[in-house]
Design a protein around this motif. Sequence first.
Motif, PDB file in Angstrom:
ATOM      1  N   VAL A 197       0.790  -1.205  -0.416  1.00 50.24           N
ATOM      2  CA  VAL A 197      -0.060  -0.264  -0.496  1.00 50.24           C
ATOM      3  C   VAL A 197       1.078   1.651  -0.141  1.00 50.24           C
ATOM      4  CG1 VAL A 197      -1.643   1.232   0.975  1.00 50.24           C
ATOM      5  CG2 VAL A 197      -1.714  -1.086   0.836  1.00 50.24           C
ATOM      6  N   LEU A 198       1.836   1.451   0.700  1.00 51.44           N
ATOM      7  CA  LEU A 198       2.733   2.412   0.914  1.00 51.44           C
ATOM      8  C   LEU A 198       2.992   2.830  -0.509  1.00 51.44           C
ATOM      9  CD1 LEU A 198       4.246   1.680   4.320  1.00 51.44           C
ATOM     10  CD2 LEU A 198       2.504   3.358   4.049  1.00 51.44           C
ATOM     11  N   SER A 199       3.610   1.809  -0.977  1.00 55.15           N
ATOM     12  CA  SER A 199       5.087   1.788  -1.729  1.00 55.15           C
ATOM     13  C   SER A 199       3.517   2.372  -3.270  1.00 55.15           C
ATOM     14  CB  SER A 199       5.365   0.593  -3.064  1.00 55.15           C
ATOM     15  OG  SER A 199       3.714  -0.160  -3.356  1.00 55.15           O
ATOM     16  N   LEU A 200       2.986   2.395  -3.451  1.00 54.32           N
ATOM     17  CA  LEU A 200       1.589   2.504  -4.208  1.00 54.32           C
ATOM     18  C   LEU A 200       1.271   4.144  -3.747  1.00 54.32           C
ATOM     19  CD1 LEU A 200      -0.850   0.240  -4.788  1.00 54.32           C
ATOM     20  CD2 LEU A 200       1.090   0.426  -6.393  1.00 54.32           C
ATOM     21  N   ILE A 201       1.741   4.741  -2.895  1.00 57.07           N
ATOM     22  CA  ILE A 201       0.968   6.116  -2.512  1.00 57.07           C
ATOM     23  C   ILE A 201       2.673   7.180  -2.935  1.00 57.07           C
ATOM     24  CG2 ILE A 201      -1.064   5.507  -1.813  1.00 57.07           C
ATOM     25  CD1 ILE A 201       0.083   5.683   1.274  1.00 57.07           C
ATOM     26  N   ASP A 202       3.512   6.817  -2.094  1.00 56.92           N
ATOM     27  CA  ASP A 202       4.479   6.927  -1.932  1.00 56.92           C
ATOM     28  C   ASP A 202       5.058   6.947  -3.115  1.00 56.92           C
ATOM     29  OD1 ASP A 202       6.996   8.557  -0.874  1.00 56.92           O
ATOM     30  OD2 ASP A 202       6.936   7.110   0.801  1.00 56.92           O
ATOM     31  N   ASP A 203       5.732   8.369  -2.988  1.00 58.65           N
ATOM     32  CA  ASP A 203       6.194   8.967  -4.527  1.00 58.65           C
ATOM     33  C   ASP A 203       7.539   8.554  -4.605  1.00 58.65           C
ATOM     34  OD1 ASP A 203       3.888   9.490  -5.819  1.00 58.65           O
ATOM     35  OD2 ASP A 203       4.771  11.964  -5.562  1.00 58.65           O
ATOM     36  N   ASN A 204       7.788   8.436  -3.222  1.00 59.61           N
ATOM     37  CA  ASN A 204      10.022   7.512  -3.334  1.00 59.61           C
ATOM     38  C   ASN A 204       9.559   6.101  -2.583  1.00 59.61           C
ATOM     39  OD1 ASN A 204      10.322  10.881  -2.857  1.00 59.61           O
ATOM     40  ND2 ASN A 204      10.005  10.676  -0.169  1.00 59.61           N
ATOM     41  N   ILE A 205       9.022   5.354  -2.909  1.00 62.19           N
ATOM     42  CA  ILE A 205       8.847   3.982  -2.749  1.00 62.19           C
ATOM     43  C   ILE A 205       8.758   3.480  -4.070  1.00 62.19           C
ATOM     44  CG2 ILE A 205       8.615   1.920  -2.347  1.00 62.19           C
ATOM     45  CD1 ILE A 205       7.840   3.041   0.528  1.00 62.19           C
ATOM     46  N   ASN A 206       9.547   2.729  -5.194  1.00 60.19           N
ATOM     47  CA  ASN A 206       9.115   2.344  -6.595  1.00 60.19           C
ATOM     48  C   ASN A 206       9.559   1.091  -6.921  1.00 60.19           C
ATOM     49  OD1 ASN A 206       8.759   5.305  -7.713  1.00 60.19           O
ATOM     50  ND2 ASN A 206      11.181   5.500  -7.046  1.00 60.19           N
ATOM     51  N   ASP A 207       9.078   0.673  -5.575  1.00 58.39           N
ATOM     52  CA  ASP A 207       8.894  -1.436  -6.053  1.00 58.39           C
ATOM     53  C   ASP A 207       7.139  -1.445  -6.165  1.00 58.39           C
ATOM     54  OD1 ASP A 207       9.688  -3.571  -5.171  1.00 58.39           O
ATOM     55  OD2 ASP A 207       9.338  -3.707  -2.877  1.00 58.39           O
ATOM     56  N   TYR A 208       7.471  -2.139  -7.505  1.00 58.99           N
ATOM     57  CA  TYR A 208       6.381  -2.382  -7.483  1.00 58.99           C
ATOM     58  C   TYR A 208       6.280  -3.162  -7.846  1.00 58.99           C
ATOM     59  CZ  TYR A 208       5.213   2.358  -8.040  1.00 58.99           C
ATOM     60  OH  TYR A 208       5.013   4.104  -7.760  1.00 58.99           O
ATOM     61  N   ASN A 209       6.850  -4.390  -7.047  1.00 56.06           N
ATOM     62  CA  ASN A 209       7.294  -5.804  -7.763  1.00 56.06           C
ATOM     63  C   ASN A 209       6.325  -6.806  -6.961  1.00 56.06           C
ATOM     64  OD1 ASN A 209       8.826  -8.697  -8.966  1.00 56.06           O
ATOM     65  ND2 ASN A 209       9.806  -8.222  -6.816  1.00 56.06           N
ATOM     66  N   PHE A 210       4.896  -7.050  -7.504  1.00 53.83           N
ATOM     67  CA  PHE A 210       4.156  -7.364  -6.533  1.00 53.83           C
ATOM     68  C   PHE A 210       2.864  -7.541  -7.512  1.00 53.83           C
ATOM     69  CE2 PHE A 210       4.283  -3.165  -4.286  1.00 53.83           C
ATOM     70  CZ  PHE A 210       2.538  -3.179  -4.667  1.00 53.83           C
ATOM     71  N   ASP A 211       1.562  -8.690  -7.310  1.00 55.25           N
ATOM     72  CA  ASP A 211       0.230  -8.555  -8.006  1.00 55.25           C
ATOM     73  C   ASP A 211      -0.709  -7.068  -7.328  1.00 55.25           C
ATOM     74  OD1 ASP A 211       1.491  -9.951  -9.510  1.00 55.25           O
ATOM     75  OD2 ASP A 211       0.221 -12.022  -8.188  1.00 55.25           O
ATOM     76  N   TYR A 212      -1.263  -5.572  -8.353  1.00 53.66           N
ATOM     77  CA  TYR A 212      -2.339  -5.572  -7.676  1.00 53.66           C
ATOM     78  C   TYR A 212      -3.217  -5.030  -9.155  1.00 53.66           C
ATOM     79  CZ  TYR A 212       0.576  -1.084  -9.762  1.00 53.66           C
ATOM     80  OH  TYR A 212       1.223  -0.369 -10.166  1.00 53.66           O
ATOM     81  N   THR A 213      -4.243  -4.574  -8.776  1.00 52.19           N
ATOM     82  CA  THR A 213      -4.482  -4.172  -9.963  1.00 52.19           C
ATOM     83  C   THR A 213      -5.415  -3.045 -10.172  1.00 52.19           C
ATOM     84  OG1 THR A 213      -6.110  -6.411  -9.922  1.00 52.19           O
ATOM     85  CG2 THR A 213      -6.714  -4.908 -11.300  1.00 52.19           C
ATOM     86  N   LYS A 214      -4.936  -2.040 -11.630  1.00 54.28           N
ATOM     87  CA  LYS A 214      -5.403  -1.168 -11.287  1.00 54.28           C
ATOM     88  C   LYS A 214      -6.699  -0.845 -12.616  1.00 54.28           C
ATOM     89  CE  LYS A 214      -2.244   1.843 -12.143  1.00 54.28           C
ATOM     90  NZ  LYS A 214      -3.119   3.338 -11.418  1.00 54.28           N
ATOM     91  N   ILE A 215      -7.268  -0.290 -12.131  1.00 53.44           N
ATOM     92  CA  ILE A 215      -8.638  -0.219 -12.438  1.00 53.44           C
ATOM     93  C   ILE A 215      -8.815   1.212 -13.946  1.00 53.44           C
ATOM     94  CG2 ILE A 215     -11.513  -0.315 -12.507  1.00 53.44           C
ATOM     95  CD1 ILE A 215     -10.901  -1.623 -10.025  1.00 53.44           C
ATOM     96  N   ILE A 216      -9.220   1.824 -14.100  1.00 52.83           N
ATOM     97  CA  ILE A 216      -8.850   1.973 -15.532  1.00 52.83           C
ATOM     98  C   ILE A 216     -10.369   2.891 -15.901  1.00 52.83           C
ATOM     99  CG2 ILE A 216      -7.937   3.043 -17.665  1.00 52.83           C
ATOM    100  CD1 ILE A 216      -5.744   2.267 -15.785  1.00 52.83           C
ATOM    101  N   GLY A 217     -10.529   3.826 -15.312  1.00 51.11           N
ATOM    102  CA  GLY A 217     -12.022   4.811 -15.373  1.00 51.11           C
ATOM    103  C   GLY A 217     -11.419   5.824 -16.586  1.00 51.11           C
ATOM    104  N   GLU A 218     -10.616   6.153 -16.886  1.00 47.29           N
ATOM    105  CA  GLU A 218     -10.850   8.328 -17.587  1.00 47.29           C
ATOM    106  C   GLU A 218     -11.100   7.933 -18.719  1.00 47.29           C
ATOM    107  OE1 GLU A 218      -6.860   9.439 -15.589  1.00 47.29           O
ATOM    108  OE2 GLU A 218      -6.702   8.212 -16.803  1.00 47.29           O
TER     109      GLU A 218
END
Length: 218
Positions: A197-218
Amino acid sequence: MKQVVKIGGSLFPNYAIDLADKLKNTSSAIILGGGDFANLIRKYNSEMNFSDEVNHWTAIDCMDIIAKLVNDKVDSAKLAYSIDEVNQIANKGFTPIFVVSEFLKEEDPFECSWDVTSDSIAAYVAHLLNANLLIVTDVNGIYTQEPEEPGSTFISKIDATKLLTFQESSIDVMLPSLLLKFGTNCDVVNGKFPERVLSLIDDNINDYNFDYTKIIGE
């Protein structure tokens, strides 16, 4: 306010309290799901067939209960009862935990339906705050079917229009429609791992080496 973090009731108590504590100084507002309290209302409703209005508002009351219980264990958090209070509490350096029932009674933005849960409520609040939205649950994100079912496949990115065709997932039925209406995206992530969770909201953390889902509504 950078983001609204909706913490699923399935994570209560330990995971929810731990994550709320770790959200200190992240410019986050927290909304809690109703968890087992709301599930009991669903169970009793299947036996007694209560009115849609009573089901809806008592389930929201369950969100308030868990919000107050989590707040009791997190020194860096304070309860907010309005959008203004969310901003005021954040400006004082605390993490606002939104107690939503009275606010929603005044706004009344939703029909009374089990299709509307804390996910949709969090999306509405995030829209009003012009904030990002994270849905934090007890699974890694969205799957093609229940995660434990044979042949279930994890989905890392999905358009909200595609989600409209899903009968069930780890989010509520109304959320994709709201994301499309508001023209916004949403991340769904496993709250049993706060660092995700913290890696998705903290611009100083760039570790996305895990599963999560992005839902595109734009």
